[in-house]
Enzyme design. Structure first.
Site, PDB file in Angstrom:
ATOM      1  N   HIS A   1       0.410   4.676   8.734  1.00  8.73           N
ATOM      2  CA  HIS A   1       1.294   3.546   9.054  1.00  8.73           C
ATOM      3  C   HIS A   1       2.678   3.721   8.439  1.00  8.73           C
ATOM      4  O   HIS A   1       3.679   3.307   9.045  1.00  8.73           O
ATOM      5  CB  HIS A   1       0.627   2.201   8.710  1.00  8.73           C
ATOM      6  CG  HIS A   1       0.934   1.628   7.373  1.00  8.73           C
ATOM      7  ND1 HIS A   1       0.252   1.986   6.232  1.00  8.73           N
ATOM      8  CD2 HIS A   1       1.843   0.703   6.995  1.00  8.73           C
ATOM      9  CE1 HIS A   1       0.738   1.301   5.211  1.00  8.73           C
ATOM     10  NE2 HIS A   1       1.699   0.517   5.643  1.00  8.73           N
TER      11      HIS A   1
ATOM     12  N   SER B   1       0.832  -1.204   0.000  1.00  7.34           N
ATOM     13  CA  SER B   1       0.000   0.000   0.000  1.00  7.34           C
ATOM     14  C   SER B   1       0.866   1.253   0.000  1.00  7.34           C
ATOM     15  O   SER B   1       0.516   2.254  -0.633  1.00  7.34           O
ATOM     16  CB  SER B   1      -0.971   0.011   1.182  1.00  7.34           C
ATOM     17  OG  SER B   1      -0.268  -0.134   2.398  1.00  7.34           O
ATOM     18  N   GLU B   2       2.019   1.223   0.688  1.00 12.54           N
ATOM     19  CA  GLU B   2       2.962   2.345   0.636  1.00 12.54           C
ATOM     20  C   GLU B   2       4.403   1.868   0.746  1.00 12.54           C
ATOM     21  O   GLU B   2       4.695   0.846   1.400  1.00 12.54           O
ATOM     22  CB  GLU B   2       2.700   3.383   1.742  1.00 12.54           C
ATOM     23  CG  GLU B   2       1.572   4.333   1.465  1.00 12.54           C
ATOM     24  CD  GLU B   2       0.265   3.868   2.068  1.00 12.54           C
ATOM     25  OE1 GLU B   2      -0.791   4.360   1.639  1.00 12.54           O
ATOM     26  OE2 GLU B   2       0.310   3.000   2.961  1.00 12.54           O
ATOM     27  N   THR B   3       5.285   2.642   0.128  1.00 11.10           N
ATOM     28  CA  THR B   3       6.730   2.498   0.244  1.00 11.10           C
ATOM     29  C   THR B   3       7.284   3.877   0.560  1.00 11.10           C
ATOM     30  O   THR B   3       6.847   4.868  -0.021  1.00 11.10           O
ATOM     31  CB  THR B   3       7.341   1.977  -1.068  1.00 11.10           C
ATOM     32  OG1 THR B   3       6.780   0.691  -1.368  1.00 11.10           O
ATOM     33  CG2 THR B   3       8.854   1.863  -0.978  1.00 11.10           C
TER      34      THR B   3
END
Length: 285
Positions: free
Chosen positions: A77, A46-48
């Site tokens: 997060h 979902s994210e990096t």
């Protein structure tokens, strides 16, 4: 091009593989935006995030946050996962709190027992959602009109539109029509009835992001931060409560919300599950 330290951190759970993972690339200053985006697409999370030297002298570090489709000015997060990775890699905060620089400005982070927590950033967009848009979202989520108690913008950089629902059972029953949901990130929440077994107030939350690699986000700090600002503004929650998220995805997300001196702190456990080195030279388009 030098290689970069790489960590994958599980956030908002004290059980491995039960939270929300974020990939963190330390020493990201030599990467281009195109390379960052390519790496984020490759991790398929979902994210990096990418840690860089701060521009603001008050900050301990700067972070850029990428989903698989775009760069985000803020996300919850990833904020905690990046802070965890930075500290674990030897980062030393200047003061008692860690100061993160990101697209929305400076975000305060603190260590609280075995958890990290960030202060909910100011909302960039708030207030009621237009009736026609709220109705379109309700239909896309396949919920009944009487089950929706309110719709608000709670955009703190992640773009959230949130629906307050009549019960956690409704939250857990939703099967979205993602084709009809559109590009706006949508969160839903409801309070659990008080239970005799314990005194904690709990909410059930889900987050939907049509078009992303993960159309339902497992555990979502930015959404919970925005919901906390809505709940506090309307006097719908106590100063301390717990949020559950991710159970339908096989996760056990736990987000702790606490209000102190008018700041809303959003926190949870963080665990490093992957620790290694990224050869960024292969990321060149």
């Amino acid at each position: 091009m030098p290689r970069s330290l790489f960590k994958q951190v599980d956030v908002f759970s004290d059980q491995p593989f039960k939270g929300n993972p974020v990939a963190v690339i330390l020493d990201g200053d030599d990467l281009s935006v195109d390379q960052m985006a390519a790496i984020a697409r490759w991790t398929n999370l979902s994210e990096t995030t990418f840690v860089l030297k701060p521009n603001d002298p008050r900050a301990d570090y700067r972070v850029r946050i990428f989903s698989t489709v775009l760069e985000l000015p803020f996300a919850g997060h990833p904020t905690l996962g990046t802070c965890h990775a930075w500290l674990e890699a030897g980062g030393k905060p200047r003061g008692g709190e860690i100061i993160q620089e990101c697209g929305v400005g400076l975000v305060r982070v603190r260590r609280d027992a075995n958890r990290l927590a960030f202060v909910a950033p100011p909302l960039q967009r708030s207030g009621p959602v237009a009736t026609d848009q709220a109705e379109a979202v309700r239909r896309a989520l396949r919920i009944e009109a009487h089950e929706m108690l309110g719709a608000q913008w709670i955009d703190n950089g992640a773009g959230w539109l949130a629906l307050r629902l009549s019960s956690p059972d409704v939250v857990l029953r939703i099967k979205p029509d993602f084709a009809q949901l559109g590009s706006t990130p949508v969160g839903v929440f409801a309070a659990w009835p008080a239970r005799a077994s314990h005194d904690d107030v709990e909410f059930e939350v889900r987050a939907f992001i049509a078009g992303d690699a993960m159309p339902e986000d497992p555990v979502t700090g930015s959404l919970v931060a925005g919901i906390a600002q809505w709940l506090r503004g309307d006097h719908l929650a106590p100063d301390t409560y717990l949020v559950n998220q991710g159970r339908l995805l096989g996760r056990a997300g736990k987000i702790h919300v606490n209000v102190h001196d008018e700041d809303i702190w959003v926190g949870g456990n963080t665990l490093t599950l992957v620790d290694g080195v990224l050869d960024a030279s292969v990321a060149a388009p």
